[in-house]
Design a protein around this motif. Structure first.
Motif, PDB file in Angstrom:
ATOM      1  N   UNK A  43      28.880   7.448 -30.279  1.00  0.00           N
ATOM      2  CA  UNK A  43      27.987   6.458 -29.667  1.00  0.00           C
ATOM      3  C   UNK A  43      27.859   5.182 -30.474  1.00  0.00           C
ATOM      4  N   UNK A  44      28.945   4.776 -31.123  1.00  0.00           N
ATOM      5  CA  UNK A  44      28.931   3.515 -31.866  1.00  0.00           C
ATOM      6  C   UNK A  44      29.991   2.570 -31.309  1.00  0.00           C
ATOM      7  N   UNK A  45      29.775   1.302 -31.567  1.00  0.00           N
ATOM      8  CA  UNK A  45      30.684   0.266 -31.115  1.00  0.00           C
ATOM      9  C   UNK A  45      31.592  -0.096 -32.284  1.00  0.00           C
ATOM     10  N   UNK A  46      32.918  -0.132 -32.091  1.00  0.00           N
ATOM     11  CA  UNK A  46      33.741  -0.569 -33.222  1.00  0.00           C
ATOM     12  C   UNK A  46      34.604  -1.764 -32.855  1.00  0.00           C
ATOM     13  N   UNK A  47      34.766  -2.655 -33.834  1.00  0.00           N
ATOM     14  CA  UNK A  47      35.691  -3.784 -33.713  1.00  0.00           C
ATOM     15  C   UNK A  47      36.733  -3.579 -34.805  1.00  0.00           C
ATOM     16  N   UNK A  48      38.003  -3.593 -34.403  1.00  0.00           N
ATOM     17  CA  UNK A  48      39.075  -3.285 -35.356  1.00  0.00           C
ATOM     18  C   UNK A  48      39.959  -4.516 -35.582  1.00  0.00           C
ATOM     19  N   UNK A  49      40.204  -4.826 -36.849  1.00  0.00           N
ATOM     20  CA  UNK A  49      41.038  -5.978 -37.215  1.00  0.00           C
ATOM     21  C   UNK A  49      42.108  -5.547 -38.203  1.00  0.00           C
ATOM     22  N   UNK A  50      43.243  -6.241 -38.169  1.00  0.00           N
ATOM     23  CA  UNK A  50      44.263  -6.079 -39.212  1.00  0.00           C
ATOM     24  C   UNK A  50      44.672  -7.464 -39.648  1.00  0.00           C
ATOM     25  N   UNK A  51      44.776  -7.659 -40.971  1.00  0.00           N
ATOM     26  CA  UNK A  51      45.237  -8.960 -41.450  1.00  0.00           C
ATOM     27  C   UNK A  51      46.078  -8.799 -42.710  1.00  0.00           C
ATOM     28  N   UNK A  52      47.099  -9.634 -42.788  1.00  0.00           N
ATOM     29  CA  UNK A  52      47.939  -9.667 -43.992  1.00  0.00           C
ATOM     30  C   UNK A  52      47.466 -10.743 -44.956  1.00  0.00           C
ATOM     31  N   UNK A  53      46.348 -11.409 -44.610  1.00  0.00           N
ATOM     32  CA  UNK A  53      45.928 -12.595 -45.366  1.00  0.00           C
ATOM     33  C   UNK A  53      44.568 -12.396 -46.037  1.00  0.00           C
ATOM     34  N   UNK A  54      44.547 -12.585 -47.305  1.00  0.00           N
ATOM     35  CA  UNK A  54      43.344 -12.352 -48.111  1.00  0.00           C
ATOM     36  C   UNK A  54      42.135 -13.154 -47.604  1.00  0.00           C
ATOM     37  N   UNK A  55      42.344 -14.462 -47.385  1.00  0.00           N
ATOM     38  CA  UNK A  55      41.251 -15.332 -46.950  1.00  0.00           C
ATOM     39  C   UNK A  55      40.700 -14.933 -45.597  1.00  0.00           C
ATOM     40  N   UNK A  56      41.599 -14.453 -44.729  1.00  0.00           N
ATOM     41  CA  UNK A  56      41.167 -14.024 -43.396  1.00  0.00           C
ATOM     42  C   UNK A  56      40.262 -12.791 -43.517  1.00  0.00           C
ATOM     43  N   UNK A  57      40.603 -11.915 -44.452  1.00  0.00           N
ATOM     44  CA  UNK A  57      39.791 -10.715 -44.677  1.00  0.00           C
ATOM     45  C   UNK A  57      38.419 -11.119 -45.237  1.00  0.00           C
ATOM     46  N   UNK A  58      38.413 -12.099 -46.123  1.00  0.00           N
ATOM     47  CA  UNK A  58      37.147 -12.629 -46.660  1.00  0.00           C
ATOM     48  C   UNK A  58      36.290 -13.169 -45.510  1.00  0.00           C
ATOM     49  N   UNK A  59      36.909 -13.938 -44.610  1.00  0.00           N
ATOM     50  CA  UNK A  59      36.180 -14.490 -43.452  1.00  0.00           C
ATOM     51  C   UNK A  59      35.579 -13.373 -42.596  1.00  0.00           C
ATOM     52  N   UNK A  60      36.362 -12.323 -42.345  1.00  0.00           N
ATOM     53  CA  UNK A  60      35.869 -11.203 -41.529  1.00  0.00           C
ATOM     54  C   UNK A  60      34.640 -10.579 -42.174  1.00  0.00           C
ATOM     55  N   UNK A  61      34.711 -10.350 -43.475  1.00  0.00           N
ATOM     56  CA  UNK A  61      33.585  -9.717 -44.186  1.00  0.00           C
ATOM     57  C   UNK A  61      32.354 -10.623 -44.129  1.00  0.00           C
ATOM     58  N   UNK A  62      32.574 -11.918 -44.328  1.00  0.00           N
ATOM     59  CA  UNK A  62      31.441 -12.862 -44.279  1.00  0.00           C
ATOM     60  C   UNK A  62      30.776 -12.873 -42.911  1.00  0.00           C
ATOM     61  N   UNK A  63      31.570 -12.560 -41.873  1.00  0.00           N
ATOM     62  CA  UNK A  63      31.029 -12.589 -40.511  1.00  0.00           C
ATOM     63  C   UNK A  63      30.546 -11.226 -40.039  1.00  0.00           C
TER      64      UNK A  63
END
Ligand code: DQA
Length: 154
Positions: A43-63
């Motif tokens: 009963x949880x909602x998940x959003x799944x991402x994959x990235x090869x880019x460090x900065x993009x991963x930082x952006x995801x975490x910040x958001x």
């Protein structure tokens, strides 16, 4: 509904063909499908991402501010990325670190995780099942938080 973010780091898009003796033969898409099935069950909602880019991963975490938990396999960045570590430390959302392989039974350079000290916990060595364990843990801790009484009653 509780929201959980899943982040797969660099080269994990190649699962299924990449070093299958270490990472197994399941494709990332298949792991993600199992995660979605389990999310529904929990009963949880998940959003799944994959990235090869460090900065993009930082952006995801910040958001990830309005997510209850982050499940992250930082892949090779586990061993090098102070930027990803700092992003996790900067947000209130707790992060669960996942590795398919047991990083402590492999080359020495994989024994050190710069992420582990800022993670809520780490799951390493159980293959794709590690993501499922992490999702269960994420749902559990988020629920526990939600149900925690605001004031001490005794
Ligand atoms: C990994 C382990 C890392 O050392 C490696 O760089 C990866 C995958 C794992 O899931 O076992 O890309 O995070």
């Amino acid at each position: 509904m509780m929201k959980i973010m899943v982040i797969h780091g660099p080269n994990l898009n190649l699962l299924g063909t990449r070093e299958t003796d270490i990472y197994g033969s399941l494709k990332l898409k298949e792991i993600n499908n199992s995660l979605k099935v389990l999310a529904k069950e929990l009963g949880v909602n998940i959003s799944i991402y994959q990235s090869n880019h460090e900065g993009e991963i930082v952006d995801l975490i910040q958001n990830a501010g309005d997510y209850s938990a982050i499940i992250i396999n930082p892949a090779a960045y586990t061993h090098t990325s102070i930027a990803i570590r700092d992003a996790i430390a900067a947000v209130k959302t707790p992060a669960i670190e996942v590795h398919l392989s047991n990083i402590y039974s492999r080359e020495k350079f994989r024994h050190k995780s710069v992420i582990a000290p800022v993670a809520l916990g780490q799951i390493s060595g159980f293959g794709p099942e590690g993501y499922m364990l992490a999702l269960r843990a994420a749902a559990h801790i988020s629920n526990a938080k939600k149900n925690r009484p605001k004031k001490k009653t005794s």
